[in-house]
Scaffold this motif. Structure first.
Motif, PDB file in Angstrom:
ATOM      1  N   GLU A   1      12.793  31.644  40.427  1.00 21.63           N
ATOM      2  CA  GLU A   1      12.108  32.083  39.361  1.00 21.63           C
ATOM      3  C   GLU A   1      13.335  32.620  38.443  1.00 21.63           C
ATOM      4  N   GLY A   2      14.580  32.672  38.775  1.00 20.88           N
ATOM      5  CA  GLY A   2      15.692  32.961  37.834  1.00 20.88           C
ATOM      6  C   GLY A   2      15.770  34.436  38.091  1.00 20.88           C
ATOM      7  N   ASP A   3      15.053  35.087  38.902  1.00 18.41           N
ATOM      8  CA  ASP A   3      15.469  36.564  39.090  1.00 18.41           C
ATOM      9  C   ASP A   3      16.569  36.736  40.268  1.00 18.41           C
ATOM     10  N   VAL A   4      17.623  36.578  39.692  1.00 16.81           N
ATOM     11  CA  VAL A   4      18.722  36.674  40.889  1.00 16.81           C
ATOM     12  C   VAL A   4      19.331  37.908  41.154  1.00 16.81           C
ATOM     13  N   GLN A   5      18.633  38.855  40.152  1.00 15.62           N
ATOM     14  CA  GLN A   5      18.914  40.238  40.578  1.00 15.62           C
ATOM     15  C   GLN A   5      18.180  40.718  41.644  1.00 15.62           C
ATOM     16  N   THR A   6      16.899  40.653  41.794  1.00 18.54           N
ATOM     17  CA  THR A   6      16.121  41.102  42.922  1.00 18.54           C
ATOM     18  C   THR A   6      16.450  40.233  44.098  1.00 18.54           C
ATOM     19  N   ALA A   7      16.781  38.910  44.148  1.00 18.68           N
ATOM     20  CA  ALA A   7      17.104  38.296  45.300  1.00 18.68           C
ATOM     21  C   ALA A   7      18.610  38.720  45.799  1.00 18.68           C
TER      22      ALA A   7
ATOM     23  N   TRP B   1      23.862  32.320  44.105  1.00 19.59           N
ATOM     24  CA  TRP B   1      23.139  33.621  43.619  1.00 19.59           C
ATOM     25  C   TRP B   1      24.069  34.872  43.329  1.00 19.59           C
ATOM     26  N   ILE B   2      25.099  34.961  44.321  1.00 14.42           N
ATOM     27  CA  ILE B   2      25.957  36.174  44.028  1.00 14.42           C
ATOM     28  C   ILE B   2      26.800  35.910  42.951  1.00 14.42           C
ATOM     29  N   LEU B   3      27.195  34.649  42.731  1.00 18.17           N
ATOM     30  CA  LEU B   3      28.105  34.259  41.637  1.00 18.17           C
ATOM     31  C   LEU B   3      27.306  34.528  40.421  1.00 18.17           C
ATOM     32  N   ALA B   4      26.124  34.064  40.341  1.00 18.71           N
ATOM     33  CA  ALA B   4      25.257  33.998  39.238  1.00 18.71           C
ATOM     34  C   ALA B   4      25.304  35.575  38.773  1.00 18.71           C
ATOM     35  N   TYR B   5      24.934  36.229  39.826  1.00 17.41           N
ATOM     36  CA  TYR B   5      24.711  37.791  39.556  1.00 17.41           C
ATOM     37  C   TYR B   5      25.813  38.478  38.864  1.00 17.41           C
ATOM     38  N   ILE B   6      26.885  38.196  39.470  1.00 15.56           N
ATOM     39  CA  ILE B   6      28.169  38.718  39.198  1.00 15.56           C
ATOM     40  C   ILE B   6      28.420  38.230  37.667  1.00 15.56           C
ATOM     41  N   ASP B   7      28.363  37.077  37.195  1.00  9.75           N
ATOM     42  CA  ASP B   7      28.371  36.739  36.106  1.00  9.75           C
ATOM     43  C   ASP B   7      27.686  37.705  34.962  1.00  9.75           C
ATOM     44  N   CYS B   8      26.390  37.610  35.672  1.00 10.88           N
ATOM     45  CA  CYS B   8      25.490  38.381  34.516  1.00 10.88           C
ATOM     46  C   CYS B   8      26.103  39.838  34.635  1.00 10.88           C
TER      47      CYS B   8
ATOM     48  N   THR C   1      29.241  47.876  39.424  1.00 13.22           N
ATOM     49  CA  THR C   1      28.264  47.266  40.139  1.00 13.22           C
ATOM     50  C   THR C   1      28.671  45.801  40.750  1.00 13.22           C
ATOM     51  N   ALA C   2      29.378  45.081  39.840  1.00 17.45           N
ATOM     52  CA  ALA C   2      29.929  43.425  40.338  1.00 17.45           C
ATOM     53  C   ALA C   2      30.649  43.868  41.304  1.00 17.45           C
ATOM     54  N   ALA C   3      31.718  44.644  41.220  1.00 14.56           N
ATOM     55  CA  ALA C   3      32.581  44.911  42.425  1.00 14.56           C
ATOM     56  C   ALA C   3      31.927  45.354  43.562  1.00 14.56           C
ATOM     57  N   LEU C   4      30.908  46.134  43.601  1.00 18.38           N
ATOM     58  CA  LEU C   4      30.319  46.623  44.768  1.00 18.38           C
ATOM     59  C   LEU C   4      29.541  45.307  45.307  1.00 18.38           C
ATOM     60  N   VAL C   5      29.091  44.475  44.445  1.00 20.04           N
ATOM     61  CA  VAL C   5      28.266  43.299  45.080  1.00 20.04           C
ATOM     62  C   VAL C   5      29.306  42.607  45.566  1.00 20.04           C
ATOM     63  N   VAL C   6      30.504  42.182  45.162  1.00 17.47           N
ATOM     64  CA  VAL C   6      31.670  41.378  45.906  1.00 17.47           C
ATOM     65  C   VAL C   6      31.913  41.917  46.862  1.00 17.47           C
ATOM     66  N   LYS C   7      31.927  43.382  46.939  1.00 15.91           N
ATOM     67  CA  LYS C   7      32.392  43.930  48.457  1.00 15.91           C
ATOM     68  C   LYS C   7      31.297  43.649  49.320  1.00 15.91           C
ATOM     69  N   LEU C   8      30.039  43.940  49.055  1.00 14.43           N
ATOM     70  CA  LEU C   8      28.864  43.616  50.080  1.00 14.43           C
ATOM     71  C   LEU C   8      28.444  42.290  50.255  1.00 14.43           C
ATOM     72  N   SER C   9      29.259  41.411  49.409  1.00 16.10           N
ATOM     73  CA  SER C   9      28.482  40.200  49.464  1.00 16.10           C
ATOM     74  C   SER C   9      28.730  39.366  51.024  1.00 16.10           C
ATOM     75  N   GLN C  10      29.739  39.842  51.840  1.00 17.51           N
ATOM     76  CA  GLN C  10      30.016  39.150  52.740  1.00 17.51           C
ATOM     77  C   GLN C  10      30.245  37.531  52.689  1.00 17.51           C
ATOM     78  N   CYS C  11      30.555  37.195  51.446  1.00 14.83           N
ATOM     79  CA  CYS C  11      30.942  36.052  51.208  1.00 14.83           C
ATOM     80  C   CYS C  11      32.216  35.677  50.971  1.00 14.83           C
ATOM     81  N   GLU C  12      33.057  34.900  51.658  1.00 10.31           N
ATOM     82  CA  GLU C  12      34.447  34.867  51.715  1.00 10.31           C
ATOM     83  C   GLU C  12      35.030  34.084  50.308  1.00 10.31           C
ATOM     84  N   SER C  13      34.351  33.049  49.921  1.00  8.59           N
ATOM     85  CA  SER C  13      34.450  32.391  48.835  1.00  8.59           C
ATOM     86  C   SER C  13      34.531  33.444  47.601  1.00  8.59           C
ATOM     87  N   VAL C  14      33.456  33.963  47.565  1.00  5.52           N
ATOM     88  CA  VAL C  14      33.068  35.029  46.513  1.00  5.52           C
ATOM     89  C   VAL C  14      34.406  35.955  46.357  1.00  5.52           C
TER      90      VAL C  14
END
Lengths: 817, 363
Positions: free
Chosen positions: A677-683, A706-713, A722-735
């Motif tokens: 639905e494009g609600d990447v925030q909730t996702a 999704w995480i990249l899109a959310y960070i961009d937003c 918030t973006a830094a926190l998302v990066v930290k919690l993302s557990q996504c090495e590429s991110v």
């Protein structure tokens, strides 16, 4: 009716000249000298003046002029400096009449007087203009401009003895034919050479000039020359011609670069009124064929073309008069032209040349910024992003986080998202519930060679801080189900309690391998039969409303067993066991609630998507053995989904459903749905909050996306934290590699800091101490980018209030923005 | 409900494009008067012009901001056949107040490869690097790359694609997903309906390092004036807005593929989600909000219309805004509810409003 016509010549054409009646045209060039008749259907060659072997430089012309009174006379300006008079009605081949060799250099321009048939004027590169009487054999008068060369001369059509001359030093001179000694008026018109001028056919005082400064200027030569209009074109303008019967229109062609002929409205100096883009090379000559609708042109591409204005391109029509843009704050900006009167809806866009009006209004544009008074999606996004709790490590339990986030979403007006948070709380937030799937799948874990003995105590911890533990684990497949031994021990119990339903194995095809590995004796066929019966039972239960009791009974039973089992295994589970037991009643209620909640949830929240089928990882590492309670619960929800007519993927859903507590699969569906639905925030927030509970079921590439899109937003909203926190919690090495890695260097030895940002391994000192107080700076550290010395904001500010160089004495004159 | 305010742009001719920067705090406008202006929000939250300079020798069609990570960079394209890259120079500290209020922009490079009118220029999404695409009326689409992001005066032509019809607009696909190959949509304003589809999609192949045509949207045969990918925001599909004689919304569904088994041969699935001719005239520009949920369109009727999909993916108009104060004639069939004034310079009519946001389930 005039039509578009072309005629190709042997070589590049330098200029053209029309006779008075505009039915004949002479085209001249270095190798071309022809007289053509213009018929309705095409050009017809009449005379080729350049014939025979006796061609010399007199035949190669820069300019030509046709005597408007007596049609037999034609004058050309030769490149060798000669002005040649031709009598084209001579019957012999050589039509040359007189050669005037008065000019010392190339002649740029010749022109006959409009009404006096014997008067001929020339302008030359040698800086002089000469007046010839064609009855005489030599120039009558010479006018000396103070410039190096004269580029154009034009008789004033409104005053018999006046003419204008333009020269390469940018000046325009107005001469009286009767005064040879000095010009009447002189002014500088352009910065750089002026290449052409043209008197307005109607407005007696208007003279247009064009030059290398890419401008066409219209001068009112009343008492004092006044610049009336300036048209800025994109290239040096070579020729200009006023359009007959149109007050403000003038045609121009460029000397270099541009082969397009533009017709400008001088009041609209930026966009051409019409353009003819037929030539392939530089246009060298233009002439209106007596009417405002037909234009003749010659070009270096050897073509003579008759253009009809109706065929012209209208750059204005392709120019958008209105534009709109959104910004990241959700306000809209509209720039539009102020217009739209009722009479003429498109005054700026004349669609038909017939209706083109002479008086169009000045164009004025306004920019309107529309700011939404009600919260825009962008503001809602911002609010939610700022206020959501993302992490479970802050001591907040999952249910608290869900509650908080639900409130945030509700306050932002996103009631549906709030509902999702509440559902998530029900699915995952309850600590007791976390045990059920854990232990259930733990029994499955026995088939996997996972050495998790040391993690045995974790389920106990998870009662208090389950999610934080979960987030610290990194085995995505089994993180939520860590207890191998307990699983093995609980297996018989589970089977025992499940035997009432005569089923202890999952039914999904994708799980078959696991089934045969672990449960051994039960054949698949039997299982599926049992399964069918079972689902019928369940349907009837649901229909009769009795299924809650059953499921709760079994569930509760199994839960208790598991807890007891935990108690036997590990002391540390005691606490959670107690909490589990005390919550027993509540658990059942929750259970019911959640089931009911599922029933009343809007369809779209659980709408299944195709992606799930393909993106879900193969579920083989889940359960082969399920204890009955969970399985029944799973069945139940599966049936619900079917009844809501939204289940389109029985395969994946049942495989997930039978896995364990189907809340996981529902959560996964939710996440996918929100993302679609494009609600990447909730996702993304769901993924981060739930962490490993659902992470292993999600496609890594999708999560990264999704995480990249959310960070961009978030960065568009400047929510860096918030973006830094998302990066930290993302557990996504590429991110994290993309956003999180900032190489730092020691400000003393300039080596890269390897391990941490505040200690240099090579010089064994703490970096970034305050240069003034030599203490470690906590909080804001300000430093000079030149010498990398700095310190406490306050200290540095004090220092630089009095000094300009670095407080360390390094000698650098520090700069701070 | 919207509150409108005006910016006195003082352009001498049509404004062809307005562009916000990444954060929505700076506004650049370009006009036929050959100049570009930059507006910044000042302390009082008012838009103030901080730069105004002549950029080209012809109408400036588009202006586009680069991602702020690369600096304060603008790209412009013009009727004068060139495109230019501009960079803001931070004023010397401690200068007069004049220079403090006015920023200085310098031309870093001029892209002169086009032989005709350059109609559009857009920077690529940040994750692709400092890349830009420009298109021109001769059908050329050119992709430039700055190999060194610190050196804005050097741009190498990465690829040149030639189409058989004039190109009027282009849009980069903003998707971050590594499952989506870089994509570029290009629209043509060729007025000849018979020449077929006017929207072309190009995909970049990592293996061949080339852009190649992936799809032509044959359902759109009318001249296209603007084209815009919606911000992707994690969707597995792409939403493309197209401004033609009507507003179209196209959904592009990439071939379903696992991350493990890529099948590059499969086709994009093209679905038309919506088509609106409410403007009853040429639609010139469209723009998406940052979540890609609302499309704003502006047309020759002078109106700004906003479109939004509900949860069933059916799109409808949620608001109509009128910019100029010349009034709405009753024939327009839009009832005037309330006048929103913003000073004495212009009047605005609230022609519609977003209904209760609670009824709009997804944002």
């Amino acid at each position: 009716m005039m039509q578009h016509m072309t005629l190709m010549q042997e070589g590049p054409i330098n200029t053209l000249a029309l006779n008075r009646d505009c039915n004949k045209v002479v085209v001249t060039g270095r190798n071309v000298f022809k007289v053509c008749e213009i018929k309705d259907t095409g050009f017809v060659e009449r005379d080729n003046i350049r014939t025979g072997k006796n061609s010399n430089l007199n035949f190669s012309c820069n300019d030509a002029s046709w005597n408007p009174v007596d049609e037999q006379w034609l004058a050309t300006a030769a490149t060798n400096g000669a002005v040649v008079l031709w009598n084209i009605q001579k019957s012999i081949k050589l039509k040359q009449e007189t050669v005037y060799n008065d000019h010392k250099r190339t002649v740029n321009k010749v022109t006959f007087h409009g009404s006096e048939q014997n008067m001929l004027l020339s302008g030359s590169q040698d800086g002089t203009m000469k007046y010839f009487d064609i009855r005489m054999k030599a120039a009558v008068m010479t006018f000396v401009s103070n410039a190096e060369s004269v580029r154009d001369v034009q008789f004033n059509p409104h005053q018999c003895f006046s003419f204008a001359a333009v020269s390469e030093n940018g000046t325009v001179q107005l001469w009286d034919l009767r005064r040879q000694d000095r010009c009447e008026k002189q002014f500088t018109a352009h910065s750089g050479p002026v290449f052409a001028c043209d008197w307005h056919p109607e407005n007696k005082t208007w003279l247009a000039t064009a030059g290398r400064d890419r401008a066409v200027k219209v001068w009112d030569l009343g008492y004092r020359p006044v610049l009336e209009h300036t048209v800025t074109t994109m290239a040096s303008v070579g020729r200009i011609k006023w359009r007959p019967q149109r007050m403000y229109h003038i045609a121009s062609c460029a000397l270099v670069i541009d082969s397009v002929i533009h017709v400008w409205d001088v009041r609209r100096p930026y966009i051409p009124h019409a353009s003819f883009n037929d030539h392939k090379d530089i246009t060298t000559g233009i002439a209106w064929r007596g009417s405002p609708d037909v234009l003749l042109s010659t070009s270096k591409d050897s073509y003579l073309i008759q253009h009809v204005i109706a065929d012209a391109e209208r750059p204005m029509e392709k120019a958008n008069p209105i534009c709109v843009t959104y910004n990241s704050k959700g306000s809209l900006t509209l720039a539009s032209v102020d217009r739209i009167s009722k009479k003429n809806k498109h005054p700026t866009l004349p669609r038909k040349p017939k209706s083109e009006s002479e008086d169009y209004p000045a164009v004025r544009c306004s920019i309107y910024v529309f700011e939404n008074v009600k919260p825009t999606p962008a503001q809602v996004f911002r609010d939610c992003a700022q206020n959501y709790w993302l992490q479970t490590t802050t001591g907040k339990s999952l249910s608290e986080i869900c509650d908080h986030n639900a409130v945030v979403a509700a306050n932002a007006g996103r009631l549906q998202v709030a509902t999702i948070w509440r559902v998530v709380k029900l699915l995952f937030g309850f600590s007791g519930l976390e045990f059920a799937p854990t232990s259930a799948v733990a029994s499955v874990g026995s088939s996997r060679p996972v050495p998790v003995n040391k993690e045995e105590s974790e389920p106990g911890d998870s009662g208090k801080d389950a999610s934080s533990r979960a987030s610290t684990r990194h085995q995505s497949g089994n993180v939520a189900f860590p207890t191998q031994q307990t699983g093995q021990q609980s297996e018989p119990l589970v089977n025992g309690s499940g035997s009432n339903n005569s089923n202890s194995a999952p039914t999904s095809n994708s799980n078959e391998r696991g089934v045969s590995d672990t449960s051994g004796g039960v054949s698949e066929e039997a299982e599926s039969e049992v399964e069918d019966i079972d689902s019928q039972i369940m349907l009837s239960h649901i229909a009769s409303g009795s299924h809650f009791n059953t499921s709760d009974f079994f569930f509760g039973d199994a839960e208790a067993d598991v807890l007891n089992d935990f108690g036997g295994t590990s002391d540390s589970v005691q606490g959670s066991k107690i909490s589990g037991e005390t919550d027993q009643q509540q658990l059942q209620q929750q259970q019911q609630q959640s089931s009911q909640m599922d029933w009343i949830l809007p369809c779209e929240a659980f709408q299944l998507r195709h992606e799930i089928k393909d993106r879900s990882p193969p579920p083989e590492h889940f359960t082969s053995h399920c204890f009955a309670g969970t399985r029944i619960e799973a069945q139940m929800i599966e049936v619900e989904d079917t009844t809501s007519a939204l289940l389109c993927l029985p395969g994946s859903s049942s495989s997930l459903g039978t896995t364990c507590w189907s809340g996981v699969s529902n959560a996964v569906e939710m996440v996918y749905h929100m993302a679609e639905e494009g609600d990447v925030q909730t996702a993304v927030t769901l993924i981060l909050v739930l962490g490993d509970r659902i992470r292993h079921l999600l496609n890594e590439a999708a999560v990264e996306h999704w995480i990249l899109a959310y960070i961009d937003c978030l960065s568009r909203c400047r929510l860096w934290n918030t973006a830094a926190l998302v990066v930290k919690l993302s557990q996504c090495e590429s991110v994290q590699l993309r956003f999180d890695v900032y190489p730092t260097h020691c400000n003393l030895c300039s080596r890269a800091l390897q391990r941490r940002g505040w200690l240099c391994d090579s010089c064994k000192t703490i970096t970034n101490t305050c240069s003034l107080c030599h203490l470690v700076v906590r909080g804001l550290y300000v430093w000079c980018r030149g010498c990398s010395h700095g310190g406490h904001l306050l200290h540095i500010r004090e220092w630089f209030a009095r000094n300009t160089d670095c407080p360390t004495g390094c000698g650098h004159v520090c700069e701070f923005d | 409900m919207f509150q409108a305010r005006t910016i006195n742009a003082e352009h001498k001719d049509l404004i062809h494009d307005v562009a916000y920067d990444f954060y929505g705090r700076r506004l650049a406008t370009c006009s036929s008067d050959q100049s570009v202006k930059v507006f910044d929000l000042d302390e009082n939250d008012e838009w103030r012009c901080t730069a105004d300079w002549k950029t080209h020798a012809g109408s400036v069609w588009k202006v586009n901001w680069a991602h702020p990570e690369f600096g304060q960079i603008l790209a412009t394209c013009s009727f004068d056949r060139t495109a230019a890259i501009w960079e803001e120079i931070v004023g010397e500290s401690g200068n007069s107040t004049q220079s403090k209020n006015q920023s200085h922009w310098v031309k870093r490079t001029s892209l002169v490869d086009s032989r005709t009118n350059v109609t559009d220029i857009k920077f690529a999404p940040k994750h692709m690097g400092l890349l830009l695409a420009m298109c021109s009326a001769d059908g050329g689409v050119r992709i430039y790359e700055a190999p060194d992001i610190m050196n804005l005066s050097q741009w190498s032509l990465q690829q040149e694609i030639t189409l058989k019809m004039p190109v009027s607009c282009l849009s980069w696909n903003p998707s971050f997903s590594r499952l989506h190959p870089p994509m570029l949509a290009v629209g043509s304003d060729d007025t000849n309906v018979a020449s077929g589809g006017k929207v072309f999609l190009f995909e970049y192949s990592e293996s061949s390092h080339r852009w190649s045509k992936a799809e032509t949207i044959n359902t759109i045969v009318d001249p296209v004036h603007d084209i815009a990918f919606a911000p992707n925001l994690g969707r597995s599909y792409h939403v493309l807005g197209i401004a033609s004689k009507d507003v179209r919304i196209i959904i592009l569904r990439p071939p379903q593929k696992d991350a493990f088994a890529a099948c590059p041969t499969s086709q994009l699935e093209v679905l038309q989600a919506a088509q609106f001719d409410d403007h009853h005239s040429t639609v010139w520009r469209i723009s998406w909000n940052i979540t890609g949920t609302i499309l704003a369109s502006s047309g020759d009727d002078g109106c700004l219309r906003m479109w939004k999909a509900n949860y069933l993916q059916s799109w409808k108009c949620i608001a109509v805004l009128k910019g100029d104060g010349s009034g709405v004639t009753p024939e327009d069939g839009i009832d005037r509810e309330k006048t929103i004034g913003s000073g004495s310079t212009a009047r605005y009519f609230k022609l519609g409003a977003i209904s209760n946001p609670n009824q709009v389930p997804w944002h």
